[in-house]
Design an enzyme around this catalytic site. Structure first.
Site, short mmCIF file in Angstrom:
data_model
loop_
_atom_site.label_atom_id
_atom_site.label_comp_id
_atom_site.label_asym_id
_atom_site.label_seq_id
_atom_site.Cartn_x
_atom_site.Cartn_y
_atom_site.Cartn_z
N CYS A 129 0.85 -1.20 0.00
CA CYS A 129 0.00 0.00 0.00
C CYS A 129 0.88 1.25 0.00
O CYS A 129 2.06 1.19 0.28
CB CYS A 129 -0.86 0.00 1.25
SG CYS A 129 -1.88 -1.46 1.39
N ARG B 162 3.87 0.62 -6.80
CA ARG B 162 3.76 -0.44 -5.78
C ARG B 162 2.64 -1.42 -6.11
O ARG B 162 2.51 -2.45 -5.45
CB ARG B 162 3.48 0.20 -4.42
CG ARG B 162 4.64 1.02 -3.90
CD ARG B 162 4.25 1.94 -2.76
NE ARG B 162 5.46 2.32 -2.04
CZ ARG B 162 5.71 1.97 -0.78
NH1 ARG B 162 4.82 1.32 -0.09
NH2 ARG B 162 6.83 2.30 -0.19
N TRP C 52 -3.40 -2.15 -1.57
CA TRP C 52 -3.17 -3.48 -2.15
C TRP C 52 -3.86 -4.43 -1.17
O TRP C 52 -3.37 -4.62 -0.06
CB TRP C 52 -1.68 -3.76 -2.23
CG TRP C 52 -1.35 -4.71 -3.30
CD1 TRP C 52 -0.93 -4.44 -4.56
CD2 TRP C 52 -1.50 -6.13 -3.24
NE1 TRP C 52 -0.78 -5.58 -5.28
CE2 TRP C 52 -1.12 -6.64 -4.50
CE3 TRP C 52 -1.88 -7.01 -2.25
CZ2 TRP C 52 -1.14 -8.00 -4.80
CZ3 TRP C 52 -1.89 -8.37 -2.54
CH2 TRP C 52 -1.54 -8.85 -3.80
N ASN D 158 -0.69 0.94 6.12
CA ASN D 158 0.03 -0.05 5.32
C ASN D 158 0.55 -1.10 6.29
O ASN D 158 1.21 -0.77 7.26
CB ASN D 158 1.21 0.62 4.60
CG ASN D 158 2.02 -0.38 3.79
OD1 ASN D 158 1.53 -1.45 3.46
ND2 ASN D 158 3.28 -0.05 3.52
N GLY D 159 0.20 -2.38 6.08
CA GLY D 159 0.74 -3.41 6.98
C GLY D 159 -0.33 -4.38 7.44
O GLY D 159 -1.37 -4.51 6.82
N GLU E 29 23.81 -20.61 1.47
CA GLU E 29 23.38 -19.25 1.08
C GLU E 29 24.32 -18.21 1.68
O GLU E 29 24.73 -17.26 1.02
CB GLU E 29 21.93 -19.03 1.51
CG GLU E 29 21.44 -17.59 1.47
CD GLU E 29 21.47 -16.95 0.07
OE1 GLU E 29 21.79 -17.64 -0.91
OE2 GLU E 29 21.20 -15.75 -0.02
N LYS F 143 26.35 -15.52 -0.57
CA LYS F 143 26.20 -14.07 -0.34
C LYS F 143 27.57 -13.43 -0.15
O LYS F 143 27.91 -12.44 -0.77
CB LYS F 143 25.34 -13.80 0.92
CG LYS F 143 23.86 -13.96 0.76
CD LYS F 143 23.14 -12.80 0.13
CE LYS F 143 22.86 -12.91 -1.33
NZ LYS F 143 22.31 -14.11 -1.87
N GLU G 120 29.94 -13.67 -3.40
CA GLU G 120 29.55 -12.97 -4.64
C GLU G 120 29.66 -11.45 -4.51
O GLU G 120 29.77 -10.76 -5.52
CB GLU G 120 28.13 -13.36 -5.07
CG GLU G 120 27.02 -12.85 -4.20
CD GLU G 120 25.64 -13.15 -4.79
OE1 GLU G 120 25.50 -13.20 -6.02
OE2 GLU G 120 24.71 -13.33 -4.01
N HIS H 217 34.34 -35.34 7.00
CA HIS H 217 34.52 -36.09 5.74
C HIS H 217 35.40 -35.33 4.77
O HIS H 217 35.29 -35.52 3.55
CB HIS H 217 33.15 -36.40 5.12
CG HIS H 217 32.28 -37.24 6.01
ND1 HIS H 217 32.48 -38.58 6.22
CD2 HIS H 217 31.24 -36.89 6.81
CE1 HIS H 217 31.60 -39.04 7.06
NE2 HIS H 217 30.81 -38.04 7.44
N LYS I 207 22.37 -9.45 -12.73
CA LYS I 207 21.23 -9.70 -11.84
C LYS I 207 20.45 -10.92 -12.32
O LYS I 207 19.93 -11.68 -11.54
CB LYS I 207 20.30 -8.47 -11.79
CG LYS I 207 19.08 -8.62 -10.89
CD LYS I 207 19.48 -8.90 -9.46
CE LYS I 207 18.28 -9.23 -8.59
NZ LYS I 207 18.69 -9.78 -7.26
C1 AGP Z 1 22.04 -14.74 -5.58
O1 AGP Z 1 22.40 -13.72 -4.69
C2 AGP Z 1 22.55 -14.49 -6.98
N1 AGP Z 1 22.18 -13.22 -7.46
C3 AGP Z 1 22.21 -15.63 -7.93
O2 AGP Z 1 22.68 -16.83 -7.39
C4 AGP Z 1 20.70 -15.81 -8.23
O3 AGP Z 1 20.04 -16.31 -7.08
C5 AGP Z 1 20.56 -16.84 -9.36
O4 AGP Z 1 21.20 -16.32 -10.51
C6 AGP Z 1 19.08 -17.16 -9.70
O5 AGP Z 1 18.43 -15.98 -10.13
P1 AGP Z 1 16.82 -16.04 -10.28
O6 AGP Z 1 16.27 -16.28 -8.91
O7 AGP Z 1 16.46 -14.71 -10.84
O8 AGP Z 1 16.50 -17.17 -11.20
#
Ligand code: AGP
Length: 614
Positions: A2, A27, A78, A103-104, A483, A487, A490, A506, A609
């Site tokens: 919202c 939004r 929304w 909103n919420g 993960e 993070k 990358e 192992h 991205k």
């Molecule tokens: C995660 O931080 C990266 N940007 C990358 O691993 C990403 O998750 C992956 O490329 C998948 O992207 P998607 O979720 O848009 O398919």
């Protein structure tokens, strides 16, 4: 999500509110409205559909003096609780005296409606919001000032929200409050304006104040009084927004990634409320997912989205007792897989354009599997080609590192797990209700996790110059170790690897050397002692150990070099929810290490991205 805009002290306040609402259209919304006070009378105009419907309604309205009003509030809604209709559109008005835009989620609104001192009130809408104007009305009628009445209301409502309120008997005041959902106050010389983000008000002002969680304020033409969550009067930094246009879209944060980490509590409200109906039914059609009895579910994705898939496997198998197979999309698409024992594939993708995930889904379709996509970008290729789509609805994610899309993917996957469990009767009604209650409390719990920020900055400064790190996790937190490592690597370019804690002996334990940072995510789920002994083995070989866990596990592992406690939450399901909450420290640690190292946080080297080419 919202959108809220409010203004006091400026002629033609309604026009300015509409201009602000236009800038919040990105939004997404399904109804809009505004309320204004003129000559101590409250006026209210609302419409279903887009803003042009509202503008037409204003033009057709018989309301006079619209241009002369100097105090108005407006909203793009929304739908969360309550269907899309005029009655449920905001501003929600009570007794033609109190108008509120919100909103919420007010988590305890049903309980509030049952309070004895409100039994004389007839609630006219099915929204959670309506308890706010009703409570304010109740306190004003008992003789409190508007400010004191709104302040008393805050002591009663629970949830993640932001709201603005006006009262016709107090025409020179706007009351605002923020608890998770952002609110920005714009400072004009003899007027003030409020918006859900700075973008919605910078056409009027170039100085803003960002309210912090728990803040509330009474705003008059020439003054703003801000109070913090301890009810102490406070001052918040005044920020010049026009100095850096880029600054505006980051809403005061240094990077998009930082903004997207901190907006998770707020945007998750959208994810949850788009899939939870009024009666707490989950709006996910498991028939469309195409799961057949005694068949396993296939989940495929890439990167962070793949780690969400692993968490989903643990949830669905444990809670719904349905077998799940997870596949890296880049592998699945080329290995000539078998479809024996499978009838459905779920793909997870923030962008909806990752070529590996798209091709894996096409491979599944060739094998006659029903395909479901969990995506953030509506209209993306994966969304369009899937048989059925579920949306995370967290708004554009600009930072290359996936943050809010990960926690929202997990939220959707969790709702799938409990919907399946409910249908398969592997949980009883009471457990179902507890899981729903916990899901609704997620925005607030994430908000509490974000308070670890300062502690995480300390840790980041201690490990920022290392060249290697190891992340460990067990059970639900094993994919979080993966993960956390992704993070960090990358965006900071530090080599980081994630392992299941039980795997250390192992092979990976050979990596341990003096001062190597070993970071463990841990929750006391009955297996914590095993993980703690893995940590001890690392300490005895000279590692620097960092434990991110709940109070009980931290108490058991006093030997670690550093520990950070994640907030306590519902004991019985604590471990179940740990993957969503533990994502916050994983993201914050990577962000602050990268920021300290001066890498390009939002656009790390070599990365895109969305990987749309092989
Ligand atoms: C995660 O931080 C990266 N940007 C990358 O691993 C990403 O998750 C992956 O490329 C998948 O992207 P998607 O979720 O848009 O398919």
């Amino acid at each position: 999500m919202c959108g809220i805009v409010a203004i006091i002290g400026k002629e033609n306040a309604c026009r300015h509110v509409l201009d602000g609402l236009k800038k919040l259209e990105y939004r997404g919304y399904d109804s809009a409205g505004l309320a204004y006070i003129y000559d101590k009378k409250m006026f209210n105009i609302k419409s279903v559909g887009k803003l042009n419907k509202l503008i037409n309604a204003i033009e057709e309205s018989k309301f006079s003096k619209l241009e002369s009003s100097k105090v108005a509030i407006g909203h793009t809604r929304w739908a969360t609780h309550g269907k899309v209709n005029i009655k449920n559109a905001h501003p929600i008005i009570y007794d033609k005296k109190v108008a509120v835009v919100h909103n919420g989620i007010i988590e305890n609104y049903e309980k509030i409606k049952e309070k004895s001192f409100l039994k004389s009130y007839d609630f006219e809408t099915t929204t959670d919001t309506e308890v706010i104007p009703v409570l304010i009305d109740n306190f004003v009628k008992k003789g409190k000032s508007f400010f004191e009445s709104a302040k008393s209301t805050l002591k009663i409502i629970d949830g993640a929200y932001a709201f603005a309120a006006i009262h016709q008997d107090f025409p020179n005041e706007i009351f605002v409050s923020r608890n998770t959902s952002p609110l920005v106050i714009g400072i004009g010389s003899d007027f003030k304006v409020v918006g859900s983000d700075s973008h919605s008000i910078t056409q009027l002002v170039n100085q803003v104040i960002y309210l912090e969680d728990g803040d509330y304020a009474i705003i008059r033409n020439k003054e703003i009084e801000i109070f913090d969550k301890k009810d102490e009067k406070t001052h918040r930094k005044i920020v010049n927004v026009n100095t850096d246009i880029g600054f505006v879209s980051k809403d005061g944060f240094r990077h998009f990634m930082e903004k997207e980490i901190f907006e998770q509590p707020n945007v998750l409200i959208n994810t949850i409320s788009s899939l939870l109906q009024e009666n707490d039914k989950i709006d996910i059609n498991t028939q469309k997912i195409g799961i057949k009895k005694n068949n396993a579910i296939l989940i495929s994705a890439a990167g962070t989205s793949f780690y969400a898939a692993i968490v989903a496997k643990y949830w669905i198998e444990k809670i719904a007792n349905i077998a799940v197979s997870v596949e890296l999309a880049s592998e699945y698409r080329y290995r000539n897989p078998s479809n024996v024992g499978f009838s459905s594939m779920i793909v997870i993708s923030q962008s909806g354009e990752s070529i590996d995930t798209l091709m894996a889904m096409r491979e599944a379709k060739k094998l006659n599997l029903k395909t479901t996509a969990i995506v953030n970008v509506e209209g993306s290729t994966i969304d369009r080609e899937a048989d059925y789509s579920l949306y995370t609805r967290v708004g554009p994610e600009i930072g290359v590192a996936s943050t809010k899309s990960f926690t929202s993917q997990l939220t959707v996957l969790f709702l799938i797990a409990i919907k399946l469990a409910n249908e398969n009767k592997t949980i009883n009604h009471k457990e179902y209700q507890s899981f729903i209650k916990l899901t609704k409390s997620l925005p607030n719990s994430l908000s509490k996790c974000l308070k670890m920020n300062d502690e995480i900055i300390d840790i980041a400064q201690k490990i920022k110059n290392t060249s290697n790190t190891i992340f460990l996790g067990r059970g639900y937190l094993y994919p979080l170790a993966l993960e956390g490592a992704l993070k960090l690597k990358e965006i900071s370019y530090i080599h980081a690897e994630g392992f299941a804690a039980g795997e250390m002996k192992h092979g990976p334990i050979a990596l341990i050397e003096e001062n190597l940072p070993v970071i463990m995510f841990l929750i006391s789920d009955g297996l914590e002692d095993k993980s703690i002994s893995n940590l001890q083995e690392a300490v005895s070989r000279g590692a620097r150990t960092i434990l991110i866990g709940d109070r009980k596990s931290i108490k058991k592992a006093k030997f670690v070099n550093y520990s950070i406690e994640i907030p306590e939450f519902e004991k019985k399901f604590a471990s179940t929810f740990s993957p969503i909450l533990m994502a916050i420290p994983a993201q914050l640690l990577a962000y602050h290490v990268a920021r300290e190292r001066g890498t390009d946080v939002d656009q790390p080297r070599n990365l895109a991205k969305s990987v749309t080419v092989e």
